[in-house]
Structure formats: C-alpha cells, structure tokens
Design a protein around this motif. Structure first.
Motif, PDB file in Angstrom:
ATOM      1  N   ALA A  43       0.777  -1.085   0.170  1.00 26.49           N
ATOM      2  CA  ALA A  43      -0.022   0.083  -0.164  1.00 26.49           C
ATOM      3  C   ALA A  43       0.594   1.224  -0.102  1.00 26.49           C
ATOM      4  O   ALA A  43       0.566   2.133  -0.759  1.00 26.49           O
ATOM      5  N   ILE A  46      -1.287   4.350  -1.354  1.00 27.48           N
ATOM      6  CA  ILE A  46      -2.673   4.355  -0.993  1.00 27.48           C
ATOM      7  C   ILE A  46      -2.916   3.615   0.244  1.00 27.48           C
ATOM      8  O   ILE A  46      -2.022   2.931   0.816  1.00 27.48           O
ATOM      9  N   ARG A  54      -6.475  -0.264   3.821  1.00 27.84           N
ATOM     10  CA  ARG A  54      -7.804  -0.722   3.557  1.00 27.84           C
ATOM     11  C   ARG A  54      -8.444  -0.475   2.194  1.00 27.84           C
ATOM     12  O   ARG A  54      -9.073  -1.132   1.675  1.00 27.84           O
ATOM     13  N   GLN A  55      -8.005   0.879   1.665  1.00 28.72           N
ATOM     14  CA  GLN A  55      -8.458   1.179   0.021  1.00 28.72           C
ATOM     15  C   GLN A  55      -7.772  -0.012  -0.815  1.00 28.72           C
ATOM     16  O   GLN A  55      -8.472  -0.357  -1.936  1.00 28.72           O
ATOM     17  N   ARG A  59      -9.885  -3.077  -0.520  1.00 33.12           N
ATOM     18  CA  ARG A  59     -11.188  -2.996  -1.376  1.00 33.12           C
ATOM     19  C   ARG A  59     -11.060  -3.079  -3.057  1.00 33.12           C
ATOM     20  O   ARG A  59     -11.837  -3.703  -3.542  1.00 33.12           O
ATOM     21  N   HIS A  60      -9.972  -2.606  -3.295  1.00 30.46           N
ATOM     22  CA  HIS A  60      -9.688  -2.441  -4.912  1.00 30.46           C
ATOM     23  C   HIS A  60      -9.634  -3.900  -5.217  1.00 30.46           C
ATOM     24  O   HIS A  60      -9.775  -4.429  -6.392  1.00 30.46           O
TER      25      HIS A  60
END
Length: 193
Positions: A94, A99, A102-103, A106-107
């Motif tokens: 990440a 990013i 958690r994003q 989700r992606h």
C-alpha cells in the motif's frame, strides 16, 4: 471428449469478457457458460481436437488486443507482489502504491475477488511448488526459509490449504523419485512432511 483450458490472471477477465474477475476467482468455468456467449466457443470447437489449444490461444490473443484495460492500481500491485514472490506485506505494498491499506484491500476484492494478502499467499505457494518441482536439492527447512515461511509447519498448512495434500504427498507424486527433487537428511523430519 477433448478438454482444452486456459489459466489467466483474474484481472484479464474484465477486458476479455466484460465480466468482473471476482465472478471467476477460484472457479473452473466451462467456456459455454461464459457470458456473453459469442463465437469463442464455436471458434475453439470448430476443427480438429489436436489444434484446439492453438485456436484458443489465437482467439484469446485477438481479444487481448481489443480489450479494455483493467485497474492499473491492481495491475501494479499484482506486478509488485509477483516481483517480491509473495513476500511483500500489505502495508508495504500500500505504501509503495501511495494508497491506504484498507483502500488497497477494497480494490483487490472488487477487481480480483481476493485480498492482497491472500493473493500474496498464492504467489508464494506457486513459487514454492515450482522450486520443489525443480531439480534443486534442498531440505524442507531450506525450502521453507527461502520462501518466507518461519517454520516447517507454515508451508505444511499452506500445502494442505491450497493443494489439499501435504508437502510429502505432493513430493511423492512428482515424476521420478520424491527425493530426487527435495532432499531431507533427517528421516524423522521427512516422515512428518
């Protein structure tokens, strides 16, 4: 009956079929069941069975050239995970992609139907299997350590989880002799694998 199949990255499914990859993740789907149904099934089935794989490759290559691009974020993440043979942490991944963790999760779930951690485990498992299949002679401990497992129990659990067999069962199933691929001098340890 003649069976022809293709294994492809899940992220390719959106571009090739216009379908969400998570619908395909972890499944074997007969080509006749893939929607929208088009000429692909007929194209592959039409002709001699011995050339079916060539027809499949040609058809998929034509589709790839006209495919919509997938998620560049997830494609970059997949590339980084593969470059680090599944050993990169989700936090580090990440951070490299600028990013939030958690994003990123989700992606991954949206695009691949998997978390980044699960994907990394699959990549590491794949690399482990490939090394066991090679002619390199290593102890089970060496195999575990080379692939980021902290103890021998860890890859045993991974093998049981992904392959439904133990490392020893898998090694015995390889062509030739098991010990020609993976060698362990400690018979007591080898018996547990």
């Amino acid at each position: 009956m003649h069976v022809v199949g293709a294994s492809m990255p899940a992220e390719a499914m959106r571009g090739l079929y216009g379908a969400e990859p998570r619908e395909f993740t972890g499944r074997v789907i007969p080509i006749a069941d893939v929607r929208p149904r088009d000429l692909l099934t007929e194209e592959i089935a039409d002709g001699p069975p011995a050339l079916a794989m060539s027809r499949l490759v040609a058809a998929l290559e034509r589709r790839r050239r006209t495919a919509r691009p997938g998620s560049s974020l997830v494609s970059n993440a997949v590339r980084l995970v593969r470059r680090e043979p599944g050993l990169i942490t989700v936090r580090s991944l990440a951070a490299q992609l600028a990013i939030l963790t958690r994003q990123l999760e989700r992606h991954f779930l949206t695009v691949l139907g998997l978390t980044p951690k699960h994907f990394a485990r699959i990549v590491r498992f794949d690399r482990t299997v490939r090394e066991i299949q090679s002619a390199v002679r290593l102890t089970w401990s060496q195999v575990a350590l080379r692939h980021g497992y902290y103890d021998q129990a860890h890859p045993i659990r991974e093998f049981r989880g992904f392959a439904q067999v133990t490392l020893a069962q898998y090694a015995r199933s390889l062509p030739g002799a098991v010990t020609s691929h993976v060698y362990n001098t400690d018979a007591a340890v080898a018996g547990r694998w």
